[in-house]
Design an enzyme around this catalytic site. Structure first.
Site, PDB file in Angstrom:
ATOM      1  N   ASP A   5       0.855  -1.183   0.000  1.00 28.44           N
ATOM      2  CA  ASP A   5       0.000   0.000   0.000  1.00 28.44           C
ATOM      3  C   ASP A   5       0.889   1.230   0.000  1.00 28.44           C
ATOM      4  OD1 ASP A   5      -1.894   2.095   0.935  1.00 28.44           O
ATOM      5  OD2 ASP A   5      -3.245   0.393   1.173  1.00 28.44           O
ATOM      6  N   GLU A  32      -7.372   4.811  -6.418  1.00 33.38           N
ATOM      7  CA  GLU A  32      -8.004   6.050  -5.988  1.00 33.38           C
ATOM      8  C   GLU A  32      -9.495   5.779  -6.166  1.00 33.38           C
ATOM      9  OE1 GLU A  32      -6.917   8.814  -4.684  1.00 33.38           O
ATOM     10  OE2 GLU A  32      -4.794   8.291  -4.737  1.00 33.38           O
ATOM     11  N   TYR A  84     -13.292   8.633 -12.255  1.00 34.85           N
ATOM     12  CA  TYR A  84     -13.072   7.423 -11.435  1.00 34.85           C
ATOM     13  C   TYR A  84     -13.561   6.179 -12.179  1.00 34.85           C
ATOM     14  CZ  TYR A  84     -14.232   3.758  -8.033  1.00 34.85           C
ATOM     15  OH  TYR A  84     -14.366   2.555  -7.389  1.00 34.85           O
ATOM     16  N   ALA A 129      -5.958  -1.857  -4.655  1.00 34.50           N
ATOM     17  CA  ALA A 129      -5.393  -0.494  -4.618  1.00 34.50           C
ATOM     18  C   ALA A 129      -5.993   0.372  -5.710  1.00 34.50           C
ATOM     19  CB  ALA A 129      -3.878  -0.555  -4.779  1.00 34.50           C
ATOM     20  N   ILE A 140       1.982   1.163  -6.440  1.00 36.37           N
ATOM     21  CA  ILE A 140       1.845   0.250  -7.598  1.00 36.37           C
ATOM     22  C   ILE A 140       2.266   0.922  -8.905  1.00 36.37           C
ATOM     23  CG2 ILE A 140       0.141  -1.301  -6.546  1.00 36.37           C
ATOM     24  CD1 ILE A 140      -2.028   0.138  -8.256  1.00 36.37           C
ATOM     25  N   LYS A 195     -11.506   2.933 -13.690  1.00 40.28           N
ATOM     26  CA  LYS A 195     -11.744   1.543 -13.276  1.00 40.28           C
ATOM     27  C   LYS A 195     -12.150   0.701 -14.482  1.00 40.28           C
ATOM     28  CE  LYS A 195     -11.690  -0.092  -9.695  1.00 40.28           C
ATOM     29  NZ  LYS A 195     -10.614  -0.696  -8.848  1.00 40.28           N
ATOM     30  N   LEU A 215     -20.320   8.822   1.479  1.00 37.55           N
ATOM     31  CA  LEU A 215     -21.591   9.289   2.048  1.00 37.55           C
ATOM     32  C   LEU A 215     -21.860   8.790   3.475  1.00 37.55           C
ATOM     33  CD1 LEU A 215     -24.276  10.858   1.481  1.00 37.55           C
ATOM     34  CD2 LEU A 215     -25.264   8.632   0.922  1.00 37.55           C
ATOM     35  N   TYR A 252     -26.512  15.854  -2.244  1.00 32.67           N
ATOM     36  CA  TYR A 252     -26.319  16.412  -3.582  1.00 32.67           C
ATOM     37  C   TYR A 252     -27.642  16.411  -4.360  1.00 32.67           C
ATOM     38  CZ  TYR A 252     -21.273  15.394  -2.894  1.00 32.67           C
ATOM     39  OH  TYR A 252     -19.977  15.310  -2.435  1.00 32.67           O
ATOM     40  N   THR A 270     -15.904  -2.052  -9.673  1.00 27.65           N
ATOM     41  CA  THR A 270     -17.120  -1.382  -9.220  1.00 27.65           C
ATOM     42  C   THR A 270     -18.240  -1.496 -10.250  1.00 27.65           C
ATOM     43  OG1 THR A 270     -18.001   0.859  -8.893  1.00 27.65           O
ATOM     44  CG2 THR A 270     -15.986   0.714 -10.140  1.00 27.65           C
ATOM     45  N   ASP A 271     -19.476  -1.346  -9.783  1.00 32.08           N
ATOM     46  CA  ASP A 271     -20.614  -1.320 -10.713  1.00 32.08           C
ATOM     47  C   ASP A 271     -20.665   0.001 -11.489  1.00 32.08           C
ATOM     48  OD1 ASP A 271     -21.357   0.341  -8.605  1.00 32.08           O
ATOM     49  OD2 ASP A 271     -23.344  -0.538  -8.311  1.00 32.08           O
ATOM     50  N   GLU A 272     -19.865   0.992 -11.046  1.00 31.60           N
ATOM     51  CA  GLU A 272     -19.952   2.314 -11.680  1.00 31.60           C
ATOM     52  C   GLU A 272     -19.450   2.288 -13.123  1.00 31.60           C
ATOM     53  OE1 GLU A 272     -18.941   5.630  -9.179  1.00 31.60           O
ATOM     54  OE2 GLU A 272     -19.319   4.464  -7.367  1.00 31.60           O
TER      55      GLU A 272
HETATM   56  P1  NAD Z   1      -9.950   3.215  -0.268  1.00 27.74           P
HETATM   57  O1  NAD Z   1      -9.784   4.524  -0.964  1.00 27.74           O
HETATM   58  O2  NAD Z   1     -10.499   3.171   1.099  1.00 27.74           O
HETATM   59  O3  NAD Z   1      -8.550   2.451  -0.221  1.00 27.74           O
HETATM   60  C1  NAD Z   1      -7.675   2.427  -1.306  1.00 27.74           C
HETATM   61  C2  NAD Z   1      -6.318   1.945  -0.807  1.00 27.74           C
HETATM   62  O4  NAD Z   1      -5.414   1.928  -1.931  1.00 27.74           O
HETATM   63  C3  NAD Z   1      -5.689   2.874   0.243  1.00 27.74           C
HETATM   64  O5  NAD Z   1      -5.151   2.102   1.291  1.00 27.74           O
HETATM   65  C4  NAD Z   1      -4.602   3.604  -0.530  1.00 27.74           C
HETATM   66  O6  NAD Z   1      -3.504   3.994   0.285  1.00 27.74           O
HETATM   67  C5  NAD Z   1      -4.186   2.546  -1.542  1.00 27.74           C
HETATM   68  N1  NAD Z   1      -3.573   3.139  -2.733  1.00 27.74           N
HETATM   69  C6  NAD Z   1      -4.002   4.204  -3.458  1.00 27.74           C
HETATM   70  N2  NAD Z   1      -3.120   4.464  -4.450  1.00 27.74           N
HETATM   71  C7  NAD Z   1      -2.137   3.528  -4.360  1.00 27.74           C
HETATM   72  C8  NAD Z   1      -0.970   3.267  -5.118  1.00 27.74           C
HETATM   73  N3  NAD Z   1      -0.618   4.027  -6.161  1.00 27.74           N
HETATM   74  N4  NAD Z   1      -0.201   2.216  -4.760  1.00 27.74           N
HETATM   75  C9  NAD Z   1      -0.526   1.433  -3.691  1.00 27.74           C
HETATM   76  N5  NAD Z   1      -1.594   1.653  -2.932  1.00 27.74           N
HETATM   77  C10 NAD Z   1      -2.420   2.688  -3.269  1.00 27.74           C
HETATM   78  O7  NAD Z   1     -10.821   2.340  -1.283  1.00 27.74           O
HETATM   79  P2  NAD Z   1     -11.866   1.178  -0.960  1.00 27.74           P
HETATM   80  O8  NAD Z   1     -13.195   1.763  -0.786  1.00 27.74           O
HETATM   81  O9  NAD Z   1     -11.294   0.275   0.062  1.00 27.74           O
HETATM   82  O10 NAD Z   1     -11.871   0.432  -2.373  1.00 27.74           O
HETATM   83  C11 NAD Z   1     -10.975  -0.652  -2.648  1.00 27.74           C
HETATM   84  C12 NAD Z   1     -11.246  -1.153  -4.047  1.00 27.74           C
HETATM   85  O11 NAD Z   1     -12.601  -1.558  -4.169  1.00 27.74           O
HETATM   86  C13 NAD Z   1     -11.006  -0.101  -5.145  1.00 27.74           C
HETATM   87  O12 NAD Z   1     -10.389  -0.721  -6.234  1.00 27.74           O
HETATM   88  C14 NAD Z   1     -12.420   0.359  -5.491  1.00 27.74           C
HETATM   89  O13 NAD Z   1     -12.479   0.785  -6.843  1.00 27.74           O
HETATM   90  C15 NAD Z   1     -13.213  -0.908  -5.271  1.00 27.74           C
HETATM   91  N6  NAD Z   1     -14.631  -0.724  -4.920  1.00 27.74           N
HETATM   92  C16 NAD Z   1     -14.984   0.093  -3.889  1.00 27.74           C
HETATM   93  C17 NAD Z   1     -16.338   0.215  -3.544  1.00 27.74           C
HETATM   94  C18 NAD Z   1     -16.780   1.084  -2.384  1.00 27.74           C
HETATM   95  O14 NAD Z   1     -17.978   1.269  -2.198  1.00 27.74           O
HETATM   96  N7  NAD Z   1     -15.902   1.609  -1.571  1.00 27.74           N
HETATM   97  C19 NAD Z   1     -17.299  -0.488  -4.253  1.00 27.74           C
HETATM   98  C20 NAD Z   1     -16.889  -1.319  -5.310  1.00 27.74           C
HETATM   99  C21 NAD Z   1     -15.559  -1.439  -5.621  1.00 27.74           C
HETATM  100  P1  TYD Z   2     -20.270   8.172  -2.457  1.00 26.36           P
HETATM  101  O1  TYD Z   2     -20.255   7.631  -1.076  1.00 26.36           O
HETATM  102  O2  TYD Z   2     -19.271   9.231  -2.820  1.00 26.36           O
HETATM  103  O3  TYD Z   2     -20.154   6.916  -3.430  1.00 26.36           O
HETATM  104  P2  TYD Z   2     -20.321   6.830  -5.051  1.00 26.36           P
HETATM  105  O4  TYD Z   2     -20.232   8.190  -5.623  1.00 26.36           O
HETATM  106  O5  TYD Z   2     -19.155   5.991  -5.429  1.00 26.36           O
HETATM  107  O6  TYD Z   2     -21.636   6.177  -5.286  1.00 26.36           O
HETATM  108  O7  TYD Z   2     -21.706   8.750  -2.758  1.00 26.36           O
HETATM  109  C1  TYD Z   2     -22.870   7.955  -2.636  1.00 26.36           C
HETATM  110  C2  TYD Z   2     -24.062   8.791  -3.113  1.00 26.36           C
HETATM  111  O8  TYD Z   2     -24.247   9.866  -2.168  1.00 26.36           O
HETATM  112  C3  TYD Z   2     -23.848   9.454  -4.458  1.00 26.36           C
HETATM  113  O9  TYD Z   2     -25.082   9.469  -5.162  1.00 26.36           O
HETATM  114  C4  TYD Z   2     -23.422  10.868  -4.131  1.00 26.36           C
HETATM  115  C5  TYD Z   2     -24.148  11.139  -2.820  1.00 26.36           C
HETATM  116  N1  TYD Z   2     -23.446  12.056  -1.866  1.00 26.36           N
HETATM  117  C6  TYD Z   2     -24.148  13.117  -1.294  1.00 26.36           C
HETATM  118  O10 TYD Z   2     -25.340  13.335  -1.582  1.00 26.36           O
HETATM  119  N2  TYD Z   2     -23.485  13.920  -0.405  1.00 26.36           N
HETATM  120  C7  TYD Z   2     -22.187  13.716  -0.074  1.00 26.36           C
HETATM  121  O11 TYD Z   2     -21.617  14.519   0.737  1.00 26.36           O
HETATM  122  C8  TYD Z   2     -21.473  12.613  -0.651  1.00 26.36           C
HETATM  123  C9  TYD Z   2     -20.036  12.344  -0.316  1.00 26.36           C
HETATM  124  C10 TYD Z   2     -22.162  11.797  -1.538  1.00 26.36           C
END
Ligand code: NAD
Ligand code: TYD
Length: 350
Positions: A35, A88, A156, A86, A64, A160, A196, A213, A131-133
């Protein structure tokens, strides 16, 4: 999987996954967590793990995007499988500053794939967490299936989507054994409070405005993070190589309903703040996110039929567990809300 490389293991989902896997009865290997420890990565998320699981967990601070550094890790630890988290991961930050998303999510994934390709035969699996996005936005009806075409709308999701395509290409072209999972919105312990659910929990606790939002009617499908971890491990063990699997919570909720649910639960668990009937009074509608996807919904019948997975946690129980975790872990919260966090909150919310 004797030496499993987990990338981004100090983030939200990665740290939950490492804890889950080290306790899983059917995993006896060693985890090498790499990480970069960006603002979203936090060693505290895995505090005490080395001593709880002696010899089974190693941490290497590695970016990475640094191909040389990665090569040292692959060779030094005889990596035989990869689970790639890993990234953003925050849509709003990708809108403000896309650069790091292109570097980490696309170039970083490419670097990992190249190292895996150099070890074809020794690498038994490259699992890519996505992600589903990547599918874009749905109207009022319909679901994303594994056949839905990619139409990412934010930097983003576009980054992905690119990484998913690269992983697929390495499977087809080089016969790298891969699996890909596309999951809906996660919530749970250790989530960085820019997303959120934790942002609303902490603002509501502190009597700050709760930014919603646009009209607040956007829909997301919500999954408790440990359900996601269980699904990933199942796919890694038994998923067909070269396939992608959707993961969802069967939990489509409008944003405003989530915010209201958090307010009501906090009123119950933490008491109502003085001079307020309900924390709902803090809800503030703010400018919409540019390109804001209207609705996500997941059809995960492939995962259910092939591997027998369904989510265990209901949204009510999962949300209560999450809120209790944030109430019980104020030190963690105070530490992650460092100067960088303050700067982001100011930039994004004024
Ligand atoms: P997060 O932002 O909490 O964690 C990301 C981690 O990656 C951090 O520890 C960060 O330090 C590390 N990182 C970032 N850039 C790096 C680099 N260049 N080299 C090495 N490490 C690096 O993210 P998360 O929510 O835990 O998501 C993890 C994965 O799951 C991501 O690939 C994201 O796209 C995917 N994902 C997340 C969600 C969600 O709801 N959070 C849903 C579906 C998929
Ligand atoms: P978020 O947690 O950023 O996840 P994602 O954009 O990956 O779905 O946001 C979830 C939903 O909530 C999204 O529709 C944007 C909305 N949102 C707000 O309304 N207010 C906020 O402050 C944030 C961060 C998100």
């Amino acid at each position: 999987m004797k030496n499993l490389l987990v990338t981004g293991g100090s983030g939200f989902i990665g740290s939950n996954f490492i804890r889950y896997l080290l306790e899983a009865p059917d995993f006896s290997g060693r985890i090498i967590n790499i990480d970069k420890l960006t603002y979203a990565g936090n060693p505290e998320n895995l505090k005490g793990i080395e001593s709880r699981f002696p010899g089974r967990y190693v941490f290497e601070k590695t970016d990475i995007c640094d191909a040389k550094g990665l090569e040292g890790v692959f060779a030094g630890y005889q990596i035989d499988a990869v689970c790639h988290f890993a990234a953003e991961s925050h849509v709003d930050r990708s809108i403000a500053r896309p650069d790091d998303f292109i570097q980490t999510n696309i170039v970083g994934t490419f670097n990992l794939l190249e190292l895996a390709r150099a070890r074809l035969g020794a690498i038994t699996l490259f699992h890519h967490v996505s992600t589903d996005e990547v599918f874009g936005s749905l109207g009022e009806d319909g679901y994303f299936t594994e056949e839905t075409s990619y139409k990412p709308n934010s930097p983003y999701s576009a980054s992905k989507a690119s990484s998913d395509h690269l992983v697929r290409a390495y499977s087809k072209t080089y016969k790298l054994p891969v699996t890909i999972s596309n999951c809906s919105n996660n919530y749970g312990p250790y989530q960085f409070p820019e997303k959120l659910v934790p942002l609303i929990i902490l603002n509501a606790l502190e009597g700050k405005p709760l930014p919603v939002y646009g009209d607040g009617l956007n829909v997301r499908d919500w999954l408790f993070v440990l359900d996601h971890c269980e699904a990933i491990w199942l796919i890694m063990k038994r998923g067909r190589r070269g396939e992608t699997y959707n993961i969802g919570g069967n939990n489509e909720i409008r944003n405003i309903k989530i915010v209201e649910a958090i307010c009501d639960l906090l009123d119950r668990l933490a008491g109502k703040p003085s001079r307020m009937e309900s924390r709902r009074e803090l809800i503030t509608f703010v400018k919409d996110r540019p390109g804001h996807d209207r609705r996500y919904a997941i059809d995960f019948s492939k995962l259910k039929t092939e591997l027998g997975w369904t989510p265990r946690e209901s949204f009510e129980t999962g949300l209560e567990k999450t809120i209790r975790w944030y109430l019980d872990n104020r030190e963690w919260v105070d530490r992650v809300r460092s100067g960088e966090y303050q700067a982001w909150m100011k930039e994004q919310y004024g």
